[in-house]
Design a protein around this motif. Sequence first.
Motif, short mmCIF file in Angstrom:
data_model
loop_
_atom_site.label_atom_id
_atom_site.label_comp_id
_atom_site.label_asym_id
_atom_site.label_seq_id
_atom_site.Cartn_x
_atom_site.Cartn_y
_atom_site.Cartn_z
N LEU A 1 0.89 -1.11 -0.03
CA LEU A 1 -0.10 -0.08 -0.13
C LEU A 1 0.83 1.25 -0.02
CD1 LEU A 1 -2.97 1.20 0.23
CD2 LEU A 1 -2.61 1.29 2.72
N VAL A 2 0.80 2.01 -1.00
CA VAL A 2 1.52 3.27 -1.21
C VAL A 2 0.89 4.63 -0.72
CG1 VAL A 2 3.53 2.08 -2.61
CG2 VAL A 2 1.62 3.34 -3.80
N GLU A 3 -0.49 4.42 -1.14
CA GLU A 3 -1.36 5.55 -1.05
C GLU A 3 -2.77 5.29 -0.51
OE1 GLU A 3 -2.10 8.16 -4.55
OE2 GLU A 3 0.05 8.29 -4.92
N TRP A 4 -3.05 6.07 0.35
CA TRP A 4 -4.62 6.04 0.81
C TRP A 4 -5.15 7.46 0.81
CZ3 TRP A 4 -6.50 6.17 6.31
CH2 TRP A 4 -7.92 5.70 6.50
N ASN A 5 -6.22 7.34 0.07
CA ASN A 5 -7.16 8.62 -0.22
C ASN A 5 -6.15 9.67 -0.52
OD1 ASN A 5 -9.48 7.22 0.92
ND2 ASN A 5 -9.01 7.96 3.04
N GLY A 6 -5.29 9.17 -1.57
CA GLY A 6 -4.48 10.31 -2.11
C GLY A 6 -3.18 10.73 -1.40
N GLN A 7 -3.02 10.19 -0.19
CA GLN A 7 -1.94 10.50 0.79
C GLN A 7 -0.84 9.56 0.94
OE1 GLN A 7 -1.56 13.96 1.97
NE2 GLN A 7 -3.27 14.29 0.76
N LEU B 1 1.58 7.28 2.80
CA LEU B 1 1.28 6.52 4.57
C LEU B 1 2.32 7.31 5.24
CD1 LEU B 1 0.91 2.61 3.74
CD2 LEU B 1 -0.86 4.50 3.74
N ALA B 2 2.07 7.54 6.47
CA ALA B 2 2.75 8.24 7.57
C ALA B 2 4.02 7.26 7.73
CB ALA B 2 1.91 8.24 8.78
N GLU B 3 5.04 8.01 8.30
CA GLU B 3 6.13 7.39 8.59
C GLU B 3 5.98 6.45 9.51
OE1 GLU B 3 10.94 8.34 10.06
OE2 GLU B 3 9.51 10.03 8.92
N GLY B 4 6.60 5.17 9.39
CA GLY B 4 6.50 4.29 10.37
C GLY B 4 5.28 3.43 10.29
N THR B 5 4.49 3.57 9.28
CA THR B 5 3.27 2.70 9.01
C THR B 5 3.51 1.87 7.54
OG1 THR B 5 2.00 4.51 7.81
CG2 THR B 5 1.64 4.42 10.33
N TYR B 6 2.76 0.71 7.56
CA TYR B 6 3.03 0.18 6.23
C TYR B 6 1.87 -1.21 6.25
CZ TYR B 6 4.98 -3.02 9.39
OH TYR B 6 5.48 -3.94 10.67
N CYS B 7 1.51 -1.45 4.96
CA CYS B 7 0.67 -2.67 4.81
C CYS B 7 1.15 -3.15 3.55
CB CYS B 7 -0.83 -2.15 4.46
SG CYS B 7 -1.85 -3.44 4.35
N TYR B 8 1.48 -4.65 3.83
CA TYR B 8 1.87 -5.28 2.64
C TYR B 8 0.56 -6.41 2.60
CZ TYR B 8 6.42 -3.39 2.30
OH TYR B 8 7.30 -2.57 2.25
#
Length: 159
Positions: free
Chosen positions: A44-50, A52-59
């Motif tokens: 996941l590289v963008e959520w709602n056009g933004q 991701l915040a530093e330190g967060t991720y989703c694979y």
Amino acid sequence: MKNIFNLIALFAFVLCFTSCDDDEKTDIPTLPVTPANLNGTWQLVEWNGQSLAEGTYCYITFNRKEQTFEIYQKFDSMYARYITGDFSIEKDPYLGYVISGEYDFGNGEWNNDYIVTDLLEAGSMIWTAKDDAGDVSKYVRCDEVPSKIVEEARADTDN
């Protein structure tokens, strides 16, 4: 005669602009949304056009044969999580391809079903929540989940 010539010149000039007005649209090749085309790991590289915040991720890693998924995330919690389950894809005649999932261990279904669009040969796709068009996620294909993240997320499941 001069007026006719001017009129013809003006007409030719207008035709040039209208023919040039057609932007050449390059068709970007898309793929049908199938387990085979989703197979592998996505970040996941963008959520709602933004971003991701530093330190967060989703694979998320999809297994096409078993139609299962593994999620490694640190997105909605301060702790890394490893989540598994099953997924399915249906083609809705009005919405297109819709992916849904169910978590293992009786933890229920995904909060949303997602309309998957723009599954590109280049390795990206867009998910839009079926019941909330404002919930849009962009994923890009990657080789694997980084080993540091796997260790972090699975450390909690080993306890």
